[in-house]
Design an enzyme around this catalytic site. Structure first.
Site, PDB file in Angstrom:
ATOM      1  N   CYS A   1       2.974  -5.013   6.783  1.00  0.00           N
ATOM      2  CA  CYS A   1       2.646  -4.658   5.407  1.00  0.00           C
ATOM      3  C   CYS A   1       3.884  -4.154   4.668  1.00  0.00           C
ATOM      4  CB  CYS A   1       1.561  -3.590   5.381  1.00  0.00           C
ATOM      5  SG  CYS A   1      -0.083  -4.193   5.836  1.00  0.00           S
TER       6      CYS A   1
ATOM      7  N   HIS B   1       0.825  -1.214   0.000  1.00  0.00           N
ATOM      8  CA  HIS B   1       0.000   0.000   0.000  1.00  0.00           C
ATOM      9  C   HIS B   1       0.859   1.264   0.000  1.00  0.00           C
ATOM     10  CE1 HIS B   1       0.715   0.937   4.293  1.00  0.00           C
ATOM     11  NE2 HIS B   1       0.588  -0.368   4.516  1.00  0.00           N
TER      12      HIS B   1
END
Length: 320
Positions: A213, A197
């Site tokens: 992440c 992301h």
């Protein structure tokens, strides 16, 4: 940690308007060998920091720190020569889909070439999971893509924030307070919500700071999101040490192991010997410069260095 976070915030505010980000580097994949790009040397201006220089030249914070030992990352100083580590050895992995190399804080994307096209690789700096929130290794795939995603903080993250006096809602809507930025791609890793992301804090790209992440610069994820399809393979690896060839020249690239990783044997002469012998077993005419190999291994600058006698140890490109 508090001081670093404060300096990150101040530096981001000061340098945001001073940075002209460049998009990711794209390299043709050599038919033989696996070393890409060239090291650059740039001259710092008085307002530069490693954060602003890294974003300007498409490298992450830890990469540029490792390549410039002894330099002040917050104020390198007017006229200081800064090495931009923009040369890479391709990871030891299939050259397909996405390869996330945790130790070097870098993502490699191998788009499928069309007929008669030369295969290329596109590479981006990334942030990865911090010590207690490791990014899992293994083979997975992109299962979903979202623009302007809503962030649903996992319960473990909400508990951590609450303990620090920074409670989080169950859902964070799109906007400047959303840490996912404007683009997110979900990975098919069981047992957690792992994403590739963007971010609302680009100053942290290139560090080991996430909850597992993979975080990218806003301009990079915008470009990358448009190229990658659902079901693209994603291979997550930890390779602090890489070998690569340019013709008959053998290069070695060494990164410091991630915080919290188990590397008992990795910092030894035995490991150097094993890697170099494996790399040269099919090239009996080569002569290894063991002193250079040991120096490269111990310094861990992330810069590929030639470790064969009689070969150049660096190739630098001056950049204004």
């Amino acid at each position: 940690m508090l001081l670093r976070n404060f300096l990150l915030s101040i530096s981001a505010l000061v340098s945001w308007q001073l940075v002209s980000p460049v998009l990711a580097a794209t390299y043709p994949i050599p038919a033989t060998g696996s070393v890409l790009g060239q090291i650059q040397v740039v001259t710092a201006k008085y307002e530069d920091t490693f954060l602003s220089l890294g974003r300007r030249y498409g490298v992450g914070y830890e990469e540029i720190v490792a390549a410039n030992p002894g330099a002040d990352p917050w104020l390198p100083g007017e006229g200081t020569q800064i090495v931009i580590p923009s040369r890479y050895i391709l990871p030891d992995a299939p050259r397909e889909g996405i390869v996330v190399s945790l130790a070097e804080h870098r993502l490699y994307y191998f788009p499928a070439p069309r007929a008669n096209e030369v295969p290329v690789v596109i590479t981006y700096p990334i942030s990865v999971g911090k010590m207690d929130w490791k990014t899992p290794l293994g083979l997975t795939r992109i299962t979903d893509k979202r623009t302007r995603p809503i962030w649903y903080p996992p319960e473990s993250v909400r508990k951590e924030h609450a303990a620090d006096g920074r409670p989080l809602p169950k859902a964070v809507p799109p906007g400047p307070d959303n840490p996912l930025g404007n683009y997110a791609m979900r990975l098919g890793i069981p047992g957690g919500a792992y994403l590739i992301h963007g971010t609302n804090r680009p100053e942290g790209v290139g560090m080991q700071v996430t909850h597992g992440c993979i975080r990218m610069y806003p301009e990079d994820i915008e470009q990358f999101f448009k190229m990658v399809n659902v079901n693209t393979s994603v291979r997550i690896i930890h390779q602090p040490y890489k070998m690569g060839w340019i013709g008959d020249e053998l290069y070695m690239e060494v990164h410091a192991p991630l915080e919290g990783s188990s590397e008992q044997d990795a910092r030894s002469l035995t490991q150097i010997t094993r890697l170099l012998v494996t790399a040269t077993q099919d090239r009996p005419g080569g002569v290894i410069d063991w002193a250079k190999a040991e120096e490269t291994f111990s310094r861990a600058t992330g810069i590929p260095e030639a470790v064969m006698l009689g070969t150049p140890t660096s190739q630098l490109v001056d950049t204004p």
